[in-house]
Design a protein around this motif. Sequence first.
Motif, PDB file in Angstrom:
ATOM      1  N   ALA A 130       0.817  -1.212   0.000  1.00 34.10           N
ATOM      2  CA  ALA A 130       0.000   0.000   0.000  1.00 34.10           C
ATOM      3  C   ALA A 130       0.850   1.261   0.000  1.00 34.10           C
ATOM      4  CB  ALA A 130      -0.922   0.003   1.213  1.00 34.10           C
TER       5      ALA A 130
ATOM      6  N   THR B 264      -9.141  -6.441  -5.429  1.00 32.40           N
ATOM      7  CA  THR B 264      -8.392  -6.833  -4.232  1.00 32.40           C
ATOM      8  C   THR B 264      -8.058  -5.655  -3.323  1.00 32.40           C
ATOM      9  OG1 THR B 264      -6.278  -6.675  -5.430  1.00 32.40           O
ATOM     10  CG2 THR B 264      -7.369  -8.838  -5.384  1.00 32.40           C
ATOM     11  N   TRP B 265      -8.360  -4.432  -3.762  1.00 34.78           N
ATOM     12  CA  TRP B 265      -8.090  -3.304  -2.872  1.00 34.78           C
ATOM     13  C   TRP B 265      -8.994  -2.112  -3.172  1.00 34.78           C
ATOM     14  CZ3 TRP B 265      -5.418  -3.409  -7.459  1.00 34.78           C
ATOM     15  CH2 TRP B 265      -5.049  -2.218  -8.072  1.00 34.78           C
ATOM     16  N   THR B 266      -9.052  -1.216  -2.189  1.00 31.00           N
ATOM     17  CA  THR B 266      -9.810   0.027  -2.307  1.00 31.00           C
ATOM     18  C   THR B 266      -8.833   1.195  -2.253  1.00 31.00           C
ATOM     19  OG1 THR B 266     -11.693  -0.954  -1.127  1.00 31.00           O
ATOM     20  CG2 THR B 266     -11.645   1.457  -1.318  1.00 31.00           C
TER      21      THR B 266
ATOM     22  N   VAL C 147      -1.184   1.884  -4.550  1.00 32.76           N
ATOM     23  CA  VAL C 147      -0.126   0.868  -4.561  1.00 32.76           C
ATOM     24  C   VAL C 147       1.204   1.552  -4.847  1.00 32.76           C
ATOM     25  CG1 VAL C 147       0.748  -1.239  -5.630  1.00 32.76           C
ATOM     26  CG2 VAL C 147      -1.719  -0.911  -5.360  1.00 32.76           C
TER      27      VAL C 147
ATOM     28  N   GLU D 189       0.946  -2.759   5.018  1.00 34.85           N
ATOM     29  CA  GLU D 189      -0.262  -3.347   4.453  1.00 34.85           C
ATOM     30  C   GLU D 189       0.053  -3.916   3.071  1.00 34.85           C
ATOM     31  OE1 GLU D 189      -4.802  -2.113   3.028  1.00 34.85           O
ATOM     32  OE2 GLU D 189      -3.443  -0.583   3.859  1.00 34.85           O
ATOM     33  N   SER D 190      -0.268  -5.163   2.846  1.00 31.82           N
ATOM     34  CA  SER D 190       0.050  -5.802   1.566  1.00 31.82           C
ATOM     35  C   SER D 190      -0.985  -6.876   1.268  1.00 31.82           C
ATOM     36  CB  SER D 190       1.456  -6.410   1.594  1.00 31.82           C
ATOM     37  OG  SER D 190       1.540  -7.412   2.600  1.00 31.82           O
ATOM     38  N   TRP D 191      -1.072  -7.274   0.003  1.00 38.60           N
ATOM     39  CA  TRP D 191      -2.031  -8.283  -0.411  1.00 38.60           C
ATOM     40  C   TRP D 191      -1.614  -8.854  -1.765  1.00 38.60           C
ATOM     41  CZ3 TRP D 191      -2.628  -3.061  -0.401  1.00 38.60           C
ATOM     42  CH2 TRP D 191      -2.909  -2.439  -1.627  1.00 38.60           C
TER      43      TRP D 191
ATOM     44  N   VAL E 271      -2.217  -9.300  -5.386  1.00 37.31           N
ATOM     45  CA  VAL E 271      -2.984  -8.491  -6.321  1.00 37.31           C
ATOM     46  C   VAL E 271      -3.159  -9.161  -7.679  1.00 37.31           C
ATOM     47  CG1 VAL E 271      -0.999  -7.213  -7.223  1.00 37.31           C
ATOM     48  CG2 VAL E 271      -3.239  -6.111  -7.182  1.00 37.31           C
TER      49      VAL E 271
ATOM     50  N   TYR F  83     -12.612  -1.614  -8.695  1.00 40.21           N
ATOM     51  CA  TYR F  83     -12.016  -1.458  -7.375  1.00 40.21           C
ATOM     52  C   TYR F  83     -13.052  -1.782  -6.305  1.00 40.21           C
ATOM     53  CZ  TYR F  83      -8.091   0.876  -9.634  1.00 40.21           C
ATOM     54  OH  TYR F  83      -7.019   1.171 -10.417  1.00 40.21           O
TER      55      TYR F  83
END
Length: 356
Positions: A191, A281-283, A310, A334-336, A338, A354
Amino acid sequence: MSSSHYVAPGATYAGAGVDIEAGDRAVELMKEAVAQAQRPEVVGGLGGFAGLFDASALKTYRRPLLATSTDGVGTKVAVAQRMDVHDTIGFALVGMVVDDIVVCGAEPLFMTDYIACGRVVPERIAAIVQGIAAACAQAGCALTGGETAEHPGLLGPDEYDIAGATTGVVEADDLLGASRVGSGDVVIALASSGLHANGYSLVRHVYFDVAGWDVHRDVAEFGRTLGEELLQPTRIYAQDCLALARETDVHAMSHVTGGGLAANLERVLPSNTSAVLERSTWTPQPIFSVTARIGGVAEAELERTLNMGVGMVVIVAAGAADHALRVLSARGVESWVVGEIVDGNGSVHLRGRYAT
């Protein structure tokens, strides 16, 4: 008397707009901050003609590769000047150069900065350097020196611009990049803290020219003023990325700067692969949606200009993804996951919408 022999009576450097004493005062004010951004390899202190770094530390490398990068922060400085807040702009400068070399696996060693201004205000210069030094300390690199240049007539009294350069080192066998990336790899997003330092010409146009907003305007979606949101310090990823490279099977990294997520990720893909990323996968933070709404900016334009939440992307072996996420979580990042790497033609594809 001919004009070639005429000298204005009492002409001085100060009279031309350059205050040497103010410059000296600025150096005194910044010394304490710079002292916090050091490494044991630094030789000497602030004020010499050159910053010195003991390269004998590189003897432990089998084949050390030096990495270097230089950059500025663009028109984000215009926001700092509007706000008269100068102690955070240094995070943007350090982030732009240090995290550009980290993506190849290089440890940042030292950095130098350059500040050009219309008038030296010692407290303002010291605040700028304070931010640079704090960011260097966070990145683990030394601030070995810099230059402050007063340019009356070229810049207004309260105008300035900053630039910097950094040098790092990576073992040749540990070099990260496209040569390590293959189909089946996993793409992890880290993030951003907000806009970072890219796209400010668009952002300033939207808020100041189109909307006519003031930097002190409270914006409910941000939970603070517009100026405070625009000056959110850039996240420094250097130590987090180096930790990942040490502890997991990292293949490549991409620093998301000018050009956005897709264009920067393409720079570390081999020509026979593509990346498929899922927007769901993210906002993205509110700054991105508000900018789109206020300026009527199309999604495609946002994505090729701003980072959309990102700030760094890491490509790891499929079996290393879970461990990489745990490492980042333990470091407060914070990570995920993607997306993934597939067979392709070197392109990046963003799919879906999104998350809201």
